[in-house]
Design a protein around this motif. Structure first.
Motif, short mmCIF file in Angstrom:
data_model
loop_
_atom_site.label_atom_id
_atom_site.label_comp_id
_atom_site.label_asym_id
_atom_site.label_seq_id
_atom_site.Cartn_x
_atom_site.Cartn_y
_atom_site.Cartn_z
N SER A 84 19.46 0.34 -5.80
CA SER A 84 19.52 -0.39 -7.03
C SER A 84 20.59 0.66 -7.83
N ARG A 85 21.22 0.07 -8.98
CA ARG A 85 22.12 0.93 -9.77
C ARG A 85 21.56 0.68 -11.28
N ILE A 86 21.76 1.58 -12.23
CA ILE A 86 21.23 1.41 -13.46
C ILE A 86 22.12 0.41 -14.15
N THR A 87 23.20 0.23 -13.96
CA THR A 87 24.01 -0.96 -14.85
C THR A 87 23.35 -2.25 -14.27
N GLN A 88 23.05 -2.48 -13.17
CA GLN A 88 22.72 -3.71 -12.55
C GLN A 88 21.41 -3.87 -13.30
N LEU A 89 20.43 -3.17 -13.30
CA LEU A 89 18.87 -3.08 -13.81
C LEU A 89 18.97 -3.68 -15.08
N VAL A 90 19.90 -2.72 -15.98
CA VAL A 90 20.13 -3.25 -17.41
C VAL A 90 20.66 -4.35 -17.62
N LYS A 91 21.52 -5.04 -16.78
CA LYS A 91 22.20 -6.33 -16.66
C LYS A 91 21.08 -7.20 -16.39
N ASP A 92 20.12 -6.94 -15.60
CA ASP A 92 19.08 -7.95 -14.95
C ASP A 92 18.24 -7.95 -16.29
N PRO B 121 0.83 -1.14 0.12
CA PRO B 121 0.00 0.16 -0.07
C PRO B 121 1.10 1.25 -0.04
N GLY B 122 0.33 2.36 -0.82
CA GLY B 122 1.16 3.49 -0.89
C GLY B 122 2.69 3.28 -1.46
N GLU B 123 3.07 2.57 -2.30
CA GLU B 123 3.96 1.99 -2.98
C GLU B 123 4.00 2.56 -4.35
N VAL B 124 5.03 3.18 -4.74
CA VAL B 124 5.28 3.36 -6.53
C VAL B 124 6.23 2.17 -6.78
N HIS B 125 5.50 1.01 -7.51
CA HIS B 125 6.52 0.05 -7.71
C HIS B 125 6.75 -0.34 -9.31
N ALA B 126 8.09 -0.07 -9.72
CA ALA B 126 8.50 -0.02 -11.00
C ALA B 126 8.45 -1.45 -11.61
N LEU B 127 7.94 -1.53 -12.72
CA LEU B 127 7.98 -3.10 -13.50
C LEU B 127 8.50 -2.92 -14.51
N VAL B 128 9.86 -3.18 -14.71
CA VAL B 128 10.82 -3.14 -15.98
C VAL B 128 11.32 -4.44 -16.73
N GLY B 129 11.60 -4.15 -17.60
CA GLY B 129 12.17 -5.27 -18.71
C GLY B 129 11.98 -4.94 -20.33
N GLU B 130 12.74 -5.88 -20.88
CA GLU B 130 12.60 -5.53 -22.44
C GLU B 130 11.12 -5.88 -23.08
N ASN B 131 10.77 -5.21 -24.26
CA ASN B 131 9.56 -5.76 -24.57
C ASN B 131 9.53 -7.30 -24.97
N GLY B 132 8.52 -7.90 -24.47
CA GLY B 132 8.20 -9.15 -24.73
C GLY B 132 8.69 -9.86 -23.33
N ALA B 133 9.05 -9.42 -22.39
CA ALA B 133 9.56 -9.76 -21.30
C ALA B 133 8.31 -10.44 -20.48
N GLY B 134 7.06 -9.97 -20.63
CA GLY B 134 5.82 -10.50 -20.03
C GLY B 134 5.19 -9.39 -19.29
N LYS B 135 5.54 -8.18 -19.15
CA LYS B 135 5.12 -7.26 -18.27
C LYS B 135 3.49 -6.86 -18.29
N SER B 136 3.30 -6.72 -19.66
CA SER B 136 1.69 -6.43 -19.88
C SER B 136 0.81 -7.50 -19.89
N THR B 137 1.23 -8.88 -20.29
CA THR B 137 0.54 -9.96 -19.95
C THR B 137 0.15 -10.18 -18.47
N LEU B 138 1.31 -9.87 -17.52
CA LEU B 138 1.07 -10.25 -16.16
C LEU B 138 0.05 -9.17 -15.72
N MET B 139 0.22 -7.85 -16.09
CA MET B 139 -0.83 -6.81 -15.75
C MET B 139 -2.21 -7.05 -16.32
#
Length: 492
Positions: free
Chosen positions: A226-234, A27-45
């Motif tokens: 988090s660090r941008i380099t780690q997020l991109v690698k993930d 509750p009360g959280e801004v939660h980022a969901l990131v990943g390349e196109n086709g990772a499954g983000k929209s399907t999950l939502m």
């Protein structure tokens, strides 16, 4: 409202899209969901909001298992989904669009338009929008339509708001207003699931970031840790080095000169473009950047001024004549203007070059196949085959298809209008590398972008527009975001 998605699986036929995804929204959280196109983000939502049904797994809301039968049920339960592709009825008014399926009626059973208008104006004002609620929504710029979608979501009193690329078509002012409203609602315990490819926004507005790759949730951690380099690698499964490639431009002769160009929404525009150069264009929405490019390409009418291509005056007749000058235009709206969605990948790529494959009355299909296969391989377009409908491709691969079309046509002047909008991190890096490769081969590029880090990193010079006029030029190697915005707003 606390939401847990536990071990979510989903397949379409033999294609497994989600493979045991886990995510928790507090509750009360801004939660980022990131990943390349086709990772499954929209399907999950779509599964969360009842548009799709999971094959396996549980959705828990405040500790209770739920499964919404459709999006309306999810919305009534307090979960609102603002999709990247807006679902508006273009010929209806702003007001009518805002109250579809939630009309207010008076005691006589008639529509209470006065009450609906009052509510609509209230929520639009919260977003800093003064749009006329009786205008046809289809007549408004994409950015204003996006603001209306967000205001519409706020009207539902949602406890969880899912935003898919919400800032893709917004100005910096509108983004600031959006973030202000997110913080205000967050303080009221409203949660957000924030899907975006813009890394700087992730670090600016979110509390937690979950990364998806190939249908799996590979990491979840506080954004502050988090660090941008780690997020991109993930996201991509590998290190991709420097995100923005280093530019060492070797500028050649002047290939394009615009002198005193004027049209319906811009006036007296003057600039030059050289071989091997990336010339950036910045400005707020409505400043005239896109309209100027459309006029150069022969789409919009020019009322005054001249265009010189390789020193020769161009008569600015129509796009077909401009293409003959080896000028290409990757438009802001690739789906409506850059591609024919009902055509396959091969047909889209070969379209501007097809005359070169004619043998009498026939087309040399073997040569066309070799041509398109080479371009698909060179640009790394991910598709099952060249016969895939281009509408089935991800946003990044659609963008690569448009680039392949113009590269294949032998373009030596390339106008790129928002080339990485809605494109994932890996594809962005590939597009930046391709831009560098093209300029090394003396192709001249005009880059129109609202992404200031991108604009500054990739441009050799930056022209800034304000209310239809060029108001300043900056050196791309020394320009700052503050300098660009000061010119773009005239200090306002």
């Amino acid at each position: 409202m606390k939401i847990e998605l536990r071990n979510i699986w989903k397949a379409f036929g033999q294609n497994s899209v989600l493979k045991g995804v886990n995510i928790m929204i507090q509750p009360g959280e801004v939660h980022a969901l990131v990943g390349e196109n086709g990772a499954g983000k929209s399907t999950l939502m779509n599964i969360l909001t009842g548009l799709l049904k999971a094959d396996r797994g549980e959705i828990m809301v405040d500790g209770k298992a739920v499964q919404y039968p459709d999006a309306m049920a999810a919305e009534q339960a307090g979960i609102s989904f603002i999709h990247q592709e807006m679902n508006n009825y273009s010929e209806m008014s702003v007001l009518d669009n805002m109250f579809i399926n939630r009309e207010i009626k008076n005691k006589f059973g008639l529509l209470d338009e006065e009450k609906m208008a009052e509510i609509a104006r209230k929520y639009l004002a919260q977003m800093g929008s003064d749009v006329n609620i009786y205008d046809e929504i289809g007549s408004l710029p994409v950015g204003k339509q996006q603001v209306i979608e967000i205001a519409k979501s706020l009207m539902t009193k949602a406890q969880v708001i899912i935003m898919d690329e919400p800032t893709a078509a917004l100005t910096q002012t509108e983004i600031k207003s959006l973030f202000k409203n997110i913080q205000k609602l967050k303080a009221q315990n409203v949660s957000f699931i924030y899907i975006s490819h813009r890394m700087e926004e992730i670090f600016q507005i979110t509390d937690t970031v979950t990364v998806m790759r190939d249908g799996v949730s590979v990491s979840s951690r506080p954004t502050a840790q988090s660090r941008i380099t780690q997020l991109v690698k993930d996201m991509v499964g590998r290190d991709i080095g420097d995100f923005y490639p280093k530019r060492t431009p070797q500028l050649g002769k002047e290939v394009l000169k615009v002198s005193g160009l004027s049209g319906a929404s811009f006036s007296n525009v003057n600039f030059q473009l050289h071989e091997g150069e990336i010339l950036g264009f910045s400005g707020l929405m409505g400043a005239g950047r896109t309209e100027t490019m459309r006029a150069i390409f022969g789409v919009d009418r020019v009322t005054a001024g001249d265009i010189y291509v390789h020193g020769q005056k161009n008569r600015i007749a129509n796009p077909a004549e401009v293409i003959k000058e080896n000028i290409g235009f990757l438009t802001e709206n690739r789906k409506d203007e850059g591609l024919i969605l009902d055509f396959n990948l091969k047909e889209n790529i070969v379209l501007p070059s097809i005359d070169g494959f004619k043998k009498g009355l026939f087309i040399d299909e073997k040569a066309v196949d070799e041509f398109t296969e080479a371009l698909i391989k060179r640009l790394g377009v991910k598709a099952m085959s060249e016969y895939d409908l281009v509408s089935s491709l991800s946003g990044g691969n659609q963008q690569k298809a448009v680039l392949a079309k113009w590269i294949g046509a032998g373009t030596n002047i390339l106008i790129l209008d928002e080339p990485t909008r809605g494109v994932d991190v890996g594809a962005k890096k590939e597009i930046y590398d391709l831009m560098n490769e093209l300029t090394d081969r003396k192709v001249a590029i005009i880059l129109v972008s609202s992404d200031l880090p991108e604009l500054i990193a990739m441009s050799d010079r930056i022209e800034v527009m304000y209310e239809g006029q060029l108001v300043g030029e900056l050196d791309g190697t020394t320009a700052t975001q503050e300098q660009v915005m000061a010119l773009a707003t005239k200090g306002k």
